[in-house]
Design a protein around this motif. Structure first.
Motif, PDB file in Angstrom:
ATOM      1  N   LYS A  82      40.558 -33.801  82.640  1.00 43.51           N
ATOM      2  CA  LYS A  82      40.456 -32.466  82.795  1.00 43.51           C
ATOM      3  C   LYS A  82      41.177 -32.169  84.315  1.00 43.51           C
ATOM      4  O   LYS A  82      41.551 -30.839  84.337  1.00 43.51           O
ATOM      5  CB  LYS A  82      39.400 -31.738  82.439  1.00 43.51           C
ATOM      6  N   ILE A 273      39.386 -26.381  85.073  1.00 39.89           N
ATOM      7  CA  ILE A 273      38.946 -25.901  83.855  1.00 39.89           C
ATOM      8  C   ILE A 273      38.471 -26.862  82.965  1.00 39.89           C
ATOM      9  O   ILE A 273      38.865 -27.968  82.683  1.00 39.89           O
ATOM     10  CB  ILE A 273      40.367 -25.519  83.102  1.00 39.89           C
ATOM     11  N   ASP A 274      37.102 -26.485  82.364  1.00 37.50           N
ATOM     12  CA  ASP A 274      36.530 -27.430  81.580  1.00 37.50           C
ATOM     13  C   ASP A 274      36.137 -26.750  80.312  1.00 37.50           C
ATOM     14  O   ASP A 274      35.172 -26.079  80.044  1.00 37.50           O
ATOM     15  CB  ASP A 274      35.014 -27.912  82.265  1.00 37.50           C
ATOM     16  N   GLY A 275      36.957 -26.891  79.146  1.00 39.38           N
ATOM     17  CA  GLY A 275      36.943 -25.959  78.311  1.00 39.38           C
ATOM     18  C   GLY A 275      36.975 -24.484  78.250  1.00 39.38           C
ATOM     19  O   GLY A 275      38.313 -24.218  78.984  1.00 39.38           O
ATOM     20  N   ASN A 276      36.184 -23.697  78.074  1.00 40.45           N
ATOM     21  CA  ASN A 276      36.485 -22.341  78.533  1.00 40.45           C
ATOM     22  C   ASN A 276      35.563 -22.024  79.682  1.00 40.45           C
ATOM     23  O   ASN A 276      35.300 -20.835  80.167  1.00 40.45           O
ATOM     24  CB  ASN A 276      35.716 -21.439  77.283  1.00 40.45           C
ATOM     25  N   LYS A 277      35.233 -22.780  80.745  1.00 42.91           N
ATOM     26  CA  LYS A 277      34.685 -22.696  82.078  1.00 42.91           C
ATOM     27  C   LYS A 277      35.393 -23.191  83.005  1.00 42.91           C
ATOM     28  O   LYS A 277      36.426 -24.107  82.933  1.00 42.91           O
ATOM     29  CB  LYS A 277      33.148 -23.414  81.950  1.00 42.91           C
ATOM     30  N   VAL A 278      35.417 -22.494  84.181  1.00 41.02           N
ATOM     31  CA  VAL A 278      35.887 -22.830  85.554  1.00 41.02           C
ATOM     32  C   VAL A 278      35.019 -23.515  86.217  1.00 41.02           C
ATOM     33  O   VAL A 278      33.804 -22.801  86.835  1.00 41.02           O
ATOM     34  CB  VAL A 278      36.540 -21.748  86.069  1.00 41.02           C
ATOM     35  N   ARG A 279      35.007 -24.734  86.732  1.00 40.34           N
ATOM     36  CA  ARG A 279      33.767 -25.479  87.345  1.00 40.34           C
ATOM     37  C   ARG A 279      34.364 -25.866  88.828  1.00 40.34           C
ATOM     38  O   ARG A 279      35.515 -26.166  88.845  1.00 40.34           O
ATOM     39  CB  ARG A 279      33.272 -26.552  86.496  1.00 40.34           C
TER      40      ARG A 279
END
Length: 294
Positions: A82, A273-279
């Motif tokens: 990712k 971007i990790d799926g629907n999250k921003v990390r």
């Protein structure tokens, strides 16, 4: 844009050579040493930044050292797909070099190294039309990097300088840097200002490292590290990293606990971007690892 080196980029490599010498009818072969290590991490950190998206990772390292001073290394570690897009989730470091001097006094090393992410690349605009606010010059950029290396040491202190000789450093170009600003910044102004500087790469970037190690108890070592990253043409990507670590040798393993920190100017460059999250990949964190050497 993803930044790292790697602590792994500190190692220099070349093909080990056998040096035959004639003694009457006999030929002797110069000695060499092959070291293998396997390390498991709770989070793979390079220059204070996570390459595994804050998840566990494993590394295999091979080093071949010749008595002439030539040394070779190959390291393979898994990274996040990712973060290093379209790749196989693998980071391979190889290189070549020569070490010389007195191990107990001043000693030095020079060499070349390469960090490869098989298949990993991204597409991004490398320009922006301010008249109608549309991106231009969309093209692909690789994360692969190549370095020239100089290292020195005296006593408990080790220093290192890496000069980026590839076109880009881990995808740091106008598409990677300005594109990340445009993607993650609430205010698009910094991204527009970045694009307005023109289309640039990051060849000539410099990575500095300074490390101090000392034994504080039997089989226990304290490590203090400071690093500086200066990215050519993109001062917003410059940052410092710090690490305080303890290593304990016990039961045939090396047990490590490291507190890692980064201090950067623009955090948007270190988001993923990790799926629907921003990390965020730059958070201060305690990293644990265990190494087995063979």
């Amino acid at each position: 844009m993803r930044h790292t080196s790697t602590a792994v980029l500190a190692a220099m490599a070349s093909l080990a050579l056998f040096s035959p010498t004639s003694h009457a009818a006999e030929r002797e072969v110069a000695s060499y040493a092959l070291d293998t290590d396997v390390t498991v991490f709770t989070d793979l950190r390079t220059r204070g930044l996570s390459d595994s998206l804050m998840r566990p990772a494993a590394k295999l390292g091979l080093q071949l050292a010749h008595e002439s001073g030539l040394v070779a290394i190959v390291e393979v570690v898994n990274v996040s797909k990712k973060q290093f897009l379209n790749g196989r989730g693998i980071d391979v470091t190889i290189g070549g070099g020569y070490r010389f001097g007195d191990p107990e006094a001043w000693h030095f090393g020079v060499g070349l190294a390469a960090e490869l992410f098989p298949g990993a690349r991204f597409e991004a605009p490398h320009g922006f039309d301010m008249a109608d606010f549309t991106p231009t010059g969309v093209r692909s950029t690789s994360y692969n990097s190549r370095f020239a290396l100089f290292e020195f040491g005296y006593g408990n202190v080790e220093g290192r300088l890496l000069d980026v000789i590839s076109k880009t450093y881990r995808g740091a170009d106008t598409g990677g840097v300005c594109g990340s600003l445009l993607q993650f910044s609430a205010d698009p102004t910094p991204a527009f200002e970045c694009y307005a500087r023109g289309d640039h790469n990051s060849r000539g970037s410099l990575l500095f490292d300074l490390t101090y190690k000392t034994d504080i108890a039997p089989a226990t070592t304290l490590t203090l590290h400071a690093g500086r990253q200066r990215v050519a043409n993109f001062s917003e990507a410059n940052f410092n990293d710090y690490r305080v670590g303890l290593t304990r040798k016990q039961w045939g393993f090396e047990w490590n606990a490291d507190w890692v920190m980064t201090r950067n100017k623009v955090r948007e460059l270190y988001l993923a971007i990790d799926g629907n999250k921003v990390r965020a990949t730059d958070k201060d964190k305690l990293m644990l690892s265990v190494t087995r050497r063979f």
